[in-house]
Design a protein around this motif. Structure first.
Motif, PDB file in Angstrom:
ATOM      1  N   LEU A 125      -2.729 -13.461  -1.281  1.00  0.00           N
ATOM      2  CA  LEU A 125      -2.002 -12.941  -0.126  1.00  0.00           C
ATOM      3  C   LEU A 125      -2.655 -11.633   0.320  1.00  0.00           C
ATOM      4  N   PRO A 126      -3.822 -11.731   0.958  1.00  0.00           N
ATOM      5  CA  PRO A 126      -4.561 -10.520   1.322  1.00  0.00           C
ATOM      6  C   PRO A 126      -3.793  -9.697   2.360  1.00  0.00           C
ATOM      7  N   PRO A 127      -4.034  -8.404   2.378  1.00  0.00           N
ATOM      8  CA  PRO A 127      -3.422  -7.583   3.422  1.00  0.00           C
ATOM      9  C   PRO A 127      -4.116  -7.821   4.756  1.00  0.00           C
ATOM     10  N   LEU A 128      -3.397  -7.615   5.827  1.00  0.00           N
ATOM     11  CA  LEU A 128      -4.020  -7.598   7.140  1.00  0.00           C
ATOM     12  C   LEU A 128      -4.764  -6.273   7.288  1.00  0.00           C
ATOM     13  N   VAL A 129      -6.026  -6.345   7.658  1.00  0.00           N
ATOM     14  CA  VAL A 129      -6.822  -5.132   7.872  1.00  0.00           C
ATOM     15  C   VAL A 129      -7.168  -5.089   9.351  1.00  0.00           C
ATOM     16  N   ALA A 130      -6.501  -4.194  10.063  1.00  0.00           N
ATOM     17  CA  ALA A 130      -6.623  -4.145  11.516  1.00  0.00           C
ATOM     18  C   ALA A 130      -7.475  -2.968  11.950  1.00  0.00           C
TER      19      ALA A 130
END
Length: 393
Positions: A125-130
């Motif tokens: 469940l990777p983090p969103l990297v924006a």
């Protein structure tokens, strides 16, 4: 295979998996013989008919507390090049992800990739990297040499395709998964705050280029359209004020809605709301307006993730109504926002937010019934679906 294409079906599947079975009524007597039941295949009842992303998300949500769900709807920025405090935010709070600003970007792509790799706490469940990588005057990656909106608006549509092909590849290579980079606002006024960042000066030209940019990002990063319902119609800078317009809904629909509709139809996964007042629709800023959320969902048919612009901008507006960051967050979630964005400052004495208080305030609003539990769960499902699709794409 692109993870982006599975997102909407997965959300629908979650709704189906979570639904209650209808009560069965007793059939009326019939002279027709009841057929013998056929053998049930061994696979009946298994989740194969549903998207596996949806199955994962449903299981994850079943084990989450209200506080964990609240935290899963936050995206933060933590200043600096050291990934440790950024990772600590993700791991400690269970955040949806982070936004990288210029102060997070090292001098070369390899170093940035090392930083983003270090932010992955759970590979499942990777983090969103924006990141804000519009090109032109708004770009966090200094090595992005592709054309920006300032020049693309006057070039053929193919130039936008080429520029965002290159831009999306750069972002994917450094581990960014969300680009807050497609400006769907439209204005022909060179004096407008947003003019240098729009992709077109009229609805048709903006729509063509917005759709082209989304198409180029598909399979590389998640696309974000901003700043809904349209900064071009509302004069002023939303970083320091709440721009306002009395534009009629019919006029908005004929002009400002057109590029957003084109981007949605092209497959954009996120829409970013601006802190903009369109008083003919709602006196509240769009980020805390259920009316504008209804327009996005019902009239434009968007079923992806709705995200706010930086919520600290509301506090910096100086409007007393928006001085309380917890109240702002609750109002945004009541309005139907899925993801709340916070660009935390390097100086703690600047306008900021207590993350623990924020999570606690949201959880309390859910427990009191002010934030609808089902609405909260729908938002959590949308955000987790986006994250899970990164792992299985």
């Amino acid at each position: 295979m692109s993870p982006l294409r599975t997102v909407a079906p997965a959300i629908l599947a979650i709704a189906l998996l979570s639904g209650c079975s209808a009560a069965q009524s007793t059939p009326e007597a019939s002279s027709t013989p009841t057929p013998e039941p056929r053998p049930v295949p061994a696979t009946a009842g298994t989740p194969e008919p549903f998207d596996p992303v949806a199955v994962y998300v449903q299981a994850a949500m079943a084990g989450m507390s209200v506080e964990e769900k609240a935290a899963s709807l936050l995206m933060l920025h933590r200043p600096g090049l050291d990934p440790a405090p950024i990772r600590a935010d993700i791991e400690g709070y269970g955040l949806a992800g982070v936004i990288l600003m210029g102060d997070n970007v090292p001098g070369d792509p390899a170093s940035l990739r090392a930083l983003t790799d270090a932010l992955v706490v759970d590979p499942d469940l990777p983090p969103l990297v924006a990141i804000d990588q519009e090109g032109g005057i708004v770009r966090r990656l200094p090595w992005d040499a592709a054309a920006g909106p300032d020049t693309l608006k006057s070039q053929p549509v193919e130039a936008t395709t080429q520029a965002f092909d290159a831009r999306a590849a750069l972002l994917s290579d450094v581990g960014a998964s969300v680009n807050f980079g497609i400006v769907a606002d439209v204005t022909a006024d060179p004096g407008s705050f947003i003019y240098s960042r729009v992709l077109g000066i009229d609805p048709a030209s903006a729509a063509d280029r917005v759709a082209a940019a989304v198409g180029s990002e598909q399979g590389e990063v998640f696309s974000t359209l901003k700043h809904f319902p349209g900064h071009g119609a509302a004069p002023g800078d939303s970083h320091t004020s709440i721009p306002q317009t009395d534009l009629a809904y019919a006029d908005w629909e004929a002009r400002d809605a057109v590029p957003f509709q084109a981007g949605i139809d092209a497959g954009a996964e996120l829409v970013m709301f601006g802190h903009l007042r369109f008083t003919a629709v709602d006196d509240a800023p769009a980020t805390v307006s259920a009316a504008w959320m209804d327009v996005l969902r019902d009239d434009l048919g968007f079923d992806g993730v709705a995200i706010t612009d930086d919520m600290l901008m509301l506090q910096r507006s100086g409007v007393p109504e928006f001085a309380d960051p917890v109240e702002n967050a609750v109002r945004a979630l009541v309005a139907g926002q899925d993801l709340l964005l916070y660009v935390l400052p390097a100086d703690p004495s600047s306008v900021g937010v207590d993350v623990d208080a924020l999570i606690g305030g949201i959880a309390s609003a859910v427990e009191s019934g002010r934030i609808d539990q089902d609405s909260l769960d729908e938002s959590v499902a949308r955000v987790l679906t986006l994250r899970r699709s990164l792992a299985v794409g």
